[in-house]
Scaffold this motif. Structure first.
Motif, mmCIF file in Angstrom:
data_model
loop_
_atom_site.group_PDB
_atom_site.id
_atom_site.type_symbol
_atom_site.label_atom_id
_atom_site.label_comp_id
_atom_site.label_asym_id
_atom_site.label_seq_id
_atom_site.Cartn_x
_atom_site.Cartn_y
_atom_site.Cartn_z
ATOM 1 N N TYR A 16 0.913 -1.315 0.004
ATOM 2 C CA TYR A 16 -0.045 0.055 0.017
ATOM 3 C C TYR A 16 0.881 1.189 -0.065
ATOM 4 O O TYR A 16 0.419 2.304 -0.812
ATOM 5 C CB TYR A 16 -0.797 0.030 1.168
ATOM 6 C CG TYR A 16 -1.827 1.045 1.358
ATOM 7 C CD1 TYR A 16 -3.331 0.817 0.700
ATOM 8 C CD2 TYR A 16 -1.619 2.083 1.713
ATOM 9 C CE1 TYR A 16 -4.093 1.993 0.758
ATOM 10 C CE2 TYR A 16 -2.680 3.444 1.884
ATOM 11 C CZ TYR A 16 -3.844 3.114 1.375
ATOM 12 O OH TYR A 16 -4.627 4.063 1.333
ATOM 13 N N GLU A 17 1.957 1.163 0.452
ATOM 14 C CA GLU A 17 2.876 2.183 0.676
ATOM 15 C C GLU A 17 3.765 2.583 -0.712
ATOM 16 O O GLU A 17 3.968 3.758 -0.853
ATOM 17 C CB GLU A 17 3.988 2.148 1.914
ATOM 18 C CG GLU A 17 4.695 3.509 2.324
ATOM 19 C CD GLU A 17 3.837 4.298 3.226
ATOM 20 O OE1 GLU A 17 4.102 5.568 2.952
ATOM 21 O OE2 GLU A 17 2.812 3.922 3.655
ATOM 22 N N VAL A 18 3.824 1.329 -1.280
ATOM 23 C CA VAL A 18 4.685 1.728 -2.641
ATOM 24 C C VAL A 18 3.577 2.147 -3.732
ATOM 25 O O VAL A 18 4.178 3.095 -4.314
ATOM 26 C CB VAL A 18 5.411 0.449 -2.830
ATOM 27 C CG1 VAL A 18 5.985 0.228 -4.404
ATOM 28 C CG2 VAL A 18 6.348 0.052 -1.713
ATOM 29 N N ILE A 19 2.422 1.777 -3.704
ATOM 30 C CA ILE A 19 1.492 2.052 -4.985
ATOM 31 C C ILE A 19 1.473 3.752 -4.759
ATOM 32 O O ILE A 19 1.204 4.247 -3.903
ATOM 33 C CB ILE A 19 0.255 1.530 -4.854
ATOM 34 C CG1 ILE A 19 0.360 -0.248 -4.888
ATOM 35 C CG2 ILE A 19 -0.830 1.814 -5.747
ATOM 36 C CD1 ILE A 19 -0.917 -0.887 -4.772
ATOM 37 N N GLY A 20 1.216 4.259 -5.824
ATOM 38 C CA GLY A 20 1.086 5.681 -5.937
ATOM 39 C C GLY A 20 -0.311 6.133 -6.326
ATOM 40 O O GLY A 20 -0.781 7.100 -5.750
ATOM 41 N N SER A 21 -0.950 5.443 -6.937
ATOM 42 C CA SER A 21 -2.492 5.803 -7.398
ATOM 43 C C SER A 21 -3.393 5.624 -6.124
ATOM 44 O O SER A 21 -3.342 4.390 -5.490
ATOM 45 C CB SER A 21 -2.742 4.917 -8.779
ATOM 46 O OG SER A 21 -4.442 5.149 -8.959
ATOM 47 N N VAL B 262 -8.686 -0.059 -4.476
ATOM 48 C CA VAL B 262 -9.007 -1.427 -4.893
ATOM 49 C C VAL B 262 -8.222 -2.647 -3.959
ATOM 50 O O VAL B 262 -8.559 -3.552 -3.747
ATOM 51 C CB VAL B 262 -8.594 -1.483 -6.254
ATOM 52 C CG1 VAL B 262 -8.699 -2.985 -6.854
ATOM 53 C CG2 VAL B 262 -9.602 -0.473 -7.052
ATOM 54 N N LEU B 263 -6.745 -2.107 -3.910
ATOM 55 C CA LEU B 263 -6.016 -3.210 -2.995
ATOM 56 C C LEU B 263 -6.552 -3.427 -1.520
ATOM 57 O O LEU B 263 -6.722 -4.383 -1.058
ATOM 58 C CB LEU B 263 -4.524 -2.680 -2.714
ATOM 59 C CG LEU B 263 -3.646 -3.169 -1.858
ATOM 60 C CD1 LEU B 263 -3.232 -4.664 -2.377
ATOM 61 C CD2 LEU B 263 -2.371 -2.572 -1.686
ATOM 62 N N THR B 264 -7.196 -2.229 -0.762
ATOM 63 C CA THR B 264 -7.717 -2.418 0.325
ATOM 64 C C THR B 264 -9.194 -3.113 0.448
ATOM 65 O O THR B 264 -9.345 -4.026 1.139
ATOM 66 C CB THR B 264 -8.068 -0.886 0.929
ATOM 67 O OG1 THR B 264 -6.999 -0.131 0.856
ATOM 68 C CG2 THR B 264 -8.941 -1.111 2.223
ATOM 69 N N PHE C 29 -9.876 6.310 6.620
ATOM 70 C CA PHE C 29 -11.071 6.559 5.858
ATOM 71 C C PHE C 29 -11.487 5.507 5.125
ATOM 72 O O PHE C 29 -12.682 5.325 4.917
ATOM 73 C CB PHE C 29 -10.662 7.753 5.325
ATOM 74 C CG PHE C 29 -12.088 8.238 4.565
ATOM 75 C CD1 PHE C 29 -12.887 8.936 5.221
ATOM 76 C CD2 PHE C 29 -11.993 8.237 3.026
ATOM 77 C CE1 PHE C 29 -14.054 9.442 4.289
ATOM 78 C CE2 PHE C 29 -13.278 8.553 2.368
ATOM 79 C CZ PHE C 29 -14.242 9.330 3.200
ATOM 80 N N GLN C 30 -10.605 5.069 4.162
ATOM 81 C CA GLN C 30 -10.942 3.889 3.152
ATOM 82 C C GLN C 30 -11.803 2.543 4.265
ATOM 83 O O GLN C 30 -12.546 2.056 3.469
ATOM 84 C CB GLN C 30 -9.947 3.227 2.496
ATOM 85 C CG GLN C 30 -9.635 4.377 1.515
ATOM 86 C CD GLN C 30 -8.196 4.063 0.456
ATOM 87 O OE1 GLN C 30 -7.838 3.075 0.986
ATOM 88 N NE2 GLN C 30 -7.650 4.910 -0.134
ATOM 89 N N ARG C 31 -10.928 2.377 5.184
ATOM 90 C CA ARG C 31 -11.581 1.080 6.080
ATOM 91 C C ARG C 31 -12.876 1.515 6.754
ATOM 92 O O ARG C 31 -13.877 0.578 7.028
ATOM 93 C CB ARG C 31 -10.641 0.877 6.960
ATOM 94 C CG ARG C 31 -9.166 0.264 6.429
ATOM 95 C CD ARG C 31 -8.596 -0.680 7.377
ATOM 96 N NE ARG C 31 -7.620 -1.466 6.978
ATOM 97 C CZ ARG C 31 -6.692 -2.419 7.326
ATOM 98 N NH1 ARG C 31 -7.011 -2.962 8.442
ATOM 99 N NH2 ARG C 31 -5.814 -2.933 6.719
ATOM 100 N N VAL C 32 -12.966 2.697 7.071
ATOM 101 C CA VAL C 32 -14.133 3.277 7.677
ATOM 102 C C VAL C 32 -15.370 3.005 6.786
ATOM 103 O O VAL C 32 -16.416 2.517 7.018
ATOM 104 C CB VAL C 32 -14.264 4.547 8.238
ATOM 105 C CG1 VAL C 32 -15.523 5.217 8.583
ATOM 106 C CG2 VAL C 32 -13.499 4.595 9.540
#
Length: 658
Positions: A346-351, A357-359, A430-433
């Motif tokens: 997650y830290e490496v991905i920039g978009s 989507v990964l989450t 925020f995404q997990r919420v």
């Protein structure tokens, strides 16, 4: 008498259903149809029986007059609360001595349920020679001493015995509870307890109080998040954090007080050992025995019994320690690498889109992994061989929550501690919420609805294919049978659906408390989610699930310890977050700001344990009522024992004179 007239006015309603495989054959001169025989036997036992022919199955609906339930309660030696506060074995002749339920009925739903099962399994027996029963192509021999219900279950003729929804009460609860959105957290707890039992009513009492208390930190967090205070922001966050810890500690302490009041209201006796005045209740039955019977308990038999208890106690503790060690080791060796790999990716991905989507993919995949771990934990709990179902349930809660704790928070710890990236942490939160509270709620409420409608559609199609005549409407009892059970995602042997509901609350509490300084707005999302959760959970229970089997316990059990553990963890994690905010260079020097944070951590720990002692766990009136009831019980037990002893001495004197 006036009290008996009120009791006699109770009208029996159909509360239990029995589902049978659809029969093809009929009884003849030599063989009797098994459903007819069972129906006749149940009527002999005093039950009211109605036979229903459904589209795919046959059903018996059962209701019990009050006298039938009372007879079963006497046979079960059921203990009920009396007007002097003691729990004594129920006697129909002394019915006015026993306290009624808050809804005016004599027996609670849990007590009625156990009486029904006692009648079905224990008293329906053969008193004649062997009887031949017919069902389709099967011929069953019902022999003397066999339970007919157990026999039919073993043969697969009885498919399920399940509680029925009572339509009048269900519709009233729909109006006053599930669809009543005007009162955000107000709920008819007595009616919920009367219809579903104390365990479910306790859950809704807890989430209702939790949501009311959330309104204050939700408003405070909204102000902290939206208003930019500039240089004062670093001062506001510690104040916000201190207020939150105080709020959480007070919430749990006042919940204990509310729970104590509910126990009294719902006529639940305290477990032995909760207070010195209740110690004698562990031996209450012995106090009513004659002195000769008490003497038999002394000597070698008592020593053997003591050794047996000690052996079972320590072997059980060792088994539980072994199982906990297995779970912890599997978390460290299997789940921890997966969590760290996700956090690093997650830290490496920039978009941002790819991150979301990964989450989503990760949370969906980890659900199956955690569910598998929960099933392993269930197997481990079975090998602990504890006779107490609630003890086994608590053991399962601790093990499975350990899996979910690692799954929910390790990635967040990674962002907070290793990368020291507060903005990324806020984005992940925020995404997990959004995902956990919105998507999970949709799945939680849509899946039972889809399962029920799929089963109903399948039954109608099979009916249309097998018969050319117009299809009849599905009977209400068959609709109840087709609804999915209110069961836990990890299995239904130890826990029911409350496990998933409490787990959702615990994970939410941990998420908003442990990362409060990074995302104060999460309290607002949690409050809005819980207001909706109360109504959707009520709607789910009333319309989408079978009526659950009642559980007698009226506490939240192991979940209380988990909430307290999360408060301690939140003190540690938020202090680390504040340190990251103050020490942006990452040098970890003991500056005045960091020293203040360390001092604040110790002060908050003192506050946490201090308020646990300052705020009483039960109201003064509850404690006074409990002590008064205990003194009444002790006095009556003493009188009974003295009367028994004096009677024995009088007998001895008469023998000497003769």
């Amino acid at each position: 008498m006036e009290g008996q007239e009120g009791i006699e006015e109770e009208k029996p309603v159909f509360e239990i259903g029995i589902a049978f495989s659809k029969r093809v054959g009929k009884g003849d001169n030599e063989n009797s149809d098994c459903i007819d025989v069972l129906s006749d036997e149940l009527k002999k036992m005093g039950l009211i029986v109605e036979r229903i022919l459904g589209l795919q199955n046959e059903f018996l609906k059962l209701a019990a007059p009050l006298e039938t339930l009372a007879r079963a309660a006497v046979e079960l030696q059921l203990k009920k609360r009396t007007h002097i506060g003691m729990d004594l074995q129920f006697q129909w002749d002394e019915v006015e001595a026993f306290v009624k339920q808050p809804d005016g009925s004599l027996f609670s739903w849990c007590e009625r349920f156990h009486c029904y099962y006692h009648i079905l399994y224990e008293t329906v027996k053969v008193n004649k020679s062997i009887i031949k029963l017919k069902s389709d192509d099967k011929e069953i021999h019902w022999e003397m001493g066999e339970s007919l219900v157990r026999k039919l279950e073993a043969e697969g003729i009885i498919k399920e015995i399940f509680p029925l929804h009572e339509e009048k009460t269900r519709k009233r609860l729909l109006r006053s509870w599930a669809l009543n959105w005007w009162h955000f957290t107000r709920q008819p707890f007595d009616e919920i307890c009367s219809y579903y039992g104390m365990k479910i009513a306790t859950y809704f009492a807890f989430i209702g109080m939790y949501t009311r208390w959330l309104l204050f930190p939700a408003a405070f967090g909204l102000v902290v998040h939206l208003i930019d205070l500039g240089s004062l922001q670093l001062l506001v966050l510690p104040v916000f954090f201190v207020v939150l810890i105080t709020w959480a500690v007070l919430f749990l302490q006042f919940w204990k007080r509310k729970n104590a009041a509910l126990l009294i209201r719902w006529q639940v006796n305290y477990a032995p050992g909760t207070g010195p005045e209740y110690k004698y209740l562990e031996k209450g039955e012995n106090l009513f025995r004659s002195p000769s019977e008490l003497m038999k308990k002394q000597g070698p038999d008592k020593i053997t019994e003591k050794e047996l208890y000690q052996r079972e106690e320590w072997s059980g503790r060792l088994r539980r320690f072994r199982n906990d060690f297995v779970v912890i080791l599997s978390i460290i060796c299997l789940q921890l690498p997966l969590e760290l790999a996700y956090a690093h990716t997650y830290e490496v991905i920039g978009s941002d889109v790819l991150k979301f989507v990964l989450t989503a993919v990760y949370l969906l995949a980890i659900q199956y992994f955690t569910s598998f771990g929960g099933k392993i934990s269930m197997t481990l709990v079975k090998h602990e061989k504890s006779k107490d179902l609630e003890y086994r349930a608590d053991s399962l809660v601790y093990k499975v929550f350990g899996l979910y704790f690692m799954q929910s928070y390790v990635g967040l710890f990674y962002h907070a501690i290793l990368h020291r990236n507060i903005m990324t942490l806020r984005q992940v939160l925020f995404q997990r919420v959004i995902f956990s509270e919105v998507i999970n709620n949709l799945l939680e409420n849509s899946l039972p609805y889809l399962k029920y409608n799929f089963k109903k559609l399948r039954v109608v199609r099979i009916r249309r294919k097998s018969q050319k005549e117009p299809s009849q409407s599905i009977p209400r009892v068959e609709k109840d049978y087709l609804k999915p059970a209110y069961s836990a995602s990890i299995g239904e042997e130890v826990e029911d659906g409350l496990f998933d509901d409490f787990l959702e609350l615990a994970l939410q509490f941990g998420r908003i408390m442990m990362f409060a300084c990074a995302f104060p707005l999460s309290f607002t999302f949690a409050a809005l989610n819980n207001i909706t959760e109360i109504r959707t959970d009520a709607l789910k229970l009333l319309t989408m699930h079978k009526r659950p089997i009642p559980r007698p316990h009226a506490t939240i059990g192991a979940w209380l310890n988990i909430f307290q553990f999360l408060i301690i963890m939140s003190i540690c994690t938020n202090c680390i977050l504040l340190a990251c905010l103050y020490d942006k260079e990452g040098e970890w020097k003991i500056s005045p700001g960091l020293a203040a944070i360390l001092i604040m951590e110790h002060v908050l720990l003192v506050i946490k344990f201090g308020f646990s002692r300052i705020v009483p766990e039960e109201p003064a009136w509850v404690k006074a009522d409990r002590m008064k009831n205990a003194s009444h019980a002790q006095m009556m037990c003493s009188r009974q024992l003295l009367r028994s002893i004096s009677g024995g001495r009088m007998t001895m004197k008469v023998g000497k004179h003769e």
